[in-house]
Design a protein around this motif. Structure first.
Motif, PDB file in Angstrom:
ATOM      1  N   ILE A 112       0.811  -1.219   0.000  1.00 41.66           N
ATOM      2  CA  ILE A 112       0.000   0.000   0.000  1.00 41.66           C
ATOM      3  C   ILE A 112       0.846   1.273   0.000  1.00 41.66           C
ATOM      4  O   ILE A 112       0.544   2.216  -0.728  1.00 41.66           O
ATOM      5  CB  ILE A 112      -1.016  -0.020   1.170  1.00 41.66           C
ATOM      6  CG1 ILE A 112      -2.078  -1.096   0.886  1.00 41.66           C
ATOM      7  CG2 ILE A 112      -1.653   1.350   1.362  1.00 41.66           C
ATOM      8  CD1 ILE A 112      -3.056  -1.332   2.012  1.00 41.66           C
ATOM      9  N   GLU A 113       1.910   1.307   0.761  1.00 39.02           N
ATOM     10  CA  GLU A 113       2.737   2.516   0.807  1.00 39.02           C
ATOM     11  C   GLU A 113       3.300   2.829  -0.587  1.00 39.02           C
ATOM     12  O   GLU A 113       3.282   3.992  -1.017  1.00 39.02           O
ATOM     13  CB  GLU A 113       3.866   2.350   1.819  1.00 39.02           C
ATOM     14  CG  GLU A 113       4.634   3.635   2.078  1.00 39.02           C
ATOM     15  CD  GLU A 113       5.694   3.492   3.159  1.00 39.02           C
ATOM     16  OE1 GLU A 113       6.253   4.537   3.536  1.00 39.02           O
ATOM     17  OE2 GLU A 113       5.977   2.369   3.630  1.00 39.02           O
ATOM     18  N   CYS A 114       3.778   1.812  -1.293  1.00 40.24           N
ATOM     19  CA  CYS A 114       4.296   2.027  -2.662  1.00 40.24           C
ATOM     20  C   CYS A 114       3.170   2.412  -3.623  1.00 40.24           C
ATOM     21  O   CYS A 114       3.365   3.264  -4.492  1.00 40.24           O
ATOM     22  CB  CYS A 114       4.999   0.778  -3.167  1.00 40.24           C
ATOM     23  SG  CYS A 114       6.500   0.343  -2.268  1.00 40.24           S
ATOM     24  N   MET A 115       2.012   1.788  -3.469  1.00 39.09           N
ATOM     25  CA  MET A 115       0.876   2.121  -4.328  1.00 39.09           C
ATOM     26  C   MET A 115       0.509   3.596  -4.186  1.00 39.09           C
ATOM     27  O   MET A 115       0.272   4.287  -5.179  1.00 39.09           O
ATOM     28  CB  MET A 115      -0.334   1.244  -3.980  1.00 39.09           C
ATOM     29  CG  MET A 115      -0.171  -0.215  -4.385  1.00 39.09           C
ATOM     30  SD  MET A 115      -1.478  -1.284  -3.715  1.00 39.09           S
ATOM     31  CE  MET A 115      -2.929  -0.599  -4.516  1.00 39.09           C
ATOM     32  N   LYS A 116       0.485   4.076  -2.957  1.00 39.14           N
ATOM     33  CA  LYS A 116       0.113   5.468  -2.703  1.00 39.14           C
ATOM     34  C   LYS A 116       1.197   6.443  -3.155  1.00 39.14           C
ATOM     35  O   LYS A 116       0.887   7.556  -3.582  1.00 39.14           O
ATOM     36  CB  LYS A 116      -0.195   5.676  -1.221  1.00 39.14           C
ATOM     37  CG  LYS A 116      -1.507   5.056  -0.797  1.00 39.14           C
ATOM     38  CD  LYS A 116      -1.797   5.346   0.667  1.00 39.14           C
ATOM     39  CE  LYS A 116      -3.166   4.848   1.066  1.00 39.14           C
ATOM     40  NZ  LYS A 116      -3.478   5.174   2.467  1.00 39.14           N
ATOM     41  N   ALA A 117       2.459   6.033  -3.076  1.00 44.58           N
ATOM     42  CA  ALA A 117       3.563   6.911  -3.474  1.00 44.58           C
ATOM     43  C   ALA A 117       3.692   7.015  -4.988  1.00 44.58           C
ATOM     44  O   ALA A 117       4.194   8.011  -5.511  1.00 44.58           O
ATOM     45  CB  ALA A 117       4.883   6.398  -2.889  1.00 44.58           C
ATOM     46  N   SER A 118       3.231   6.000  -5.690  1.00 43.85           N
ATOM     47  CA  SER A 118       3.402   5.943  -7.139  1.00 43.85           C
ATOM     48  C   SER A 118       2.405   6.853  -7.859  1.00 43.85           C
ATOM     49  O   SER A 118       1.450   7.340  -7.267  1.00 43.85           O
ATOM     50  CB  SER A 118       3.228   4.501  -7.625  1.00 43.85           C
ATOM     51  OG  SER A 118       1.869   4.105  -7.568  1.00 43.85           O
TER      52      SER A 118
END
Length: 173
Positions: A112-118
């Motif tokens: 989730i953290e990578c999904m939101k940062a992308s």
């Protein structure tokens, strides 16, 4: 969601590139099945100049071998990740990318953290509820059954880069 800004792809393995099922052989290696259409989409991205990263908690060398045959550079296959943002940031820095220029595929809480940062967080239709809520795009396809193909193909088509050159394909793969 602006697909024209996407310059790279990064994804998890279990539940995204596979259906999440894992077989364990007598040596303890965990084996997975992959969709060939997803593999072709990864190759098309690579052929058209997109860096591709694998960021997974899995640690089997079979993951690395499969992704390399799909065109992912060995240094961009990150195994045994426990804080995926570290590897996501490393990948972005390696290619001079801003996080918003990367499409990240994930299916579970560690993604989730990578999904939101992308720039575009993508998850397969059978992802966990928290990932679906965090996603910019939920594919029609489930994990391991074409979700990578669906989003990569649509992105490349939107950019006019879904172009197959048989001679280049033969030379590279």
């Amino acid at each position: 969601m602006n697909l024209k800004q996407i310059k790279a792809f990064a994804f998890d393995i279990d539940g995204v590139a596979t259906d999440g099922g894992v077989f364990c052989n007598s040596d303890g290696d965990l084996l997975r099945t992959y969709d060939a259409k997803d593999g072709f989409a990864i190759r098309m991205a690579v052929l058209n100049g997109f860096p591709v990263a694998v960021i997974t908690g899995g640690s089997s060398e079979s993951i690395r071998k499969r992704m390399i045959t799909s065109g992912v550079k060995p240094e961009d296959v990150f195994l045994h990740c426990r804080n995926k943002m570290e590897q996501f940031t490393q990948f972005c820095e390696r290619y001079g990318l801003r996080p918003e220029e990367v499409m990240y595929f994930g299916d579970d809480i560690p993604d989730i953290e990578c999904m939101k940062a992308s720039g575009c967080g993508v998850c397969p239709s059978d992802a966990v509820e928290d990932a679906i809520k965090a996603a910019d795009w939920v594919t029609d396809a489930p994990g391991g059954k074409g979700c990578l193909r669906e989003a990569i193909e649509k992105t490349l088509k939107k950019q006019g880069k879904w172009v197959f050159d048989a001679a280049e394909y033969k030379a590279k793969f």
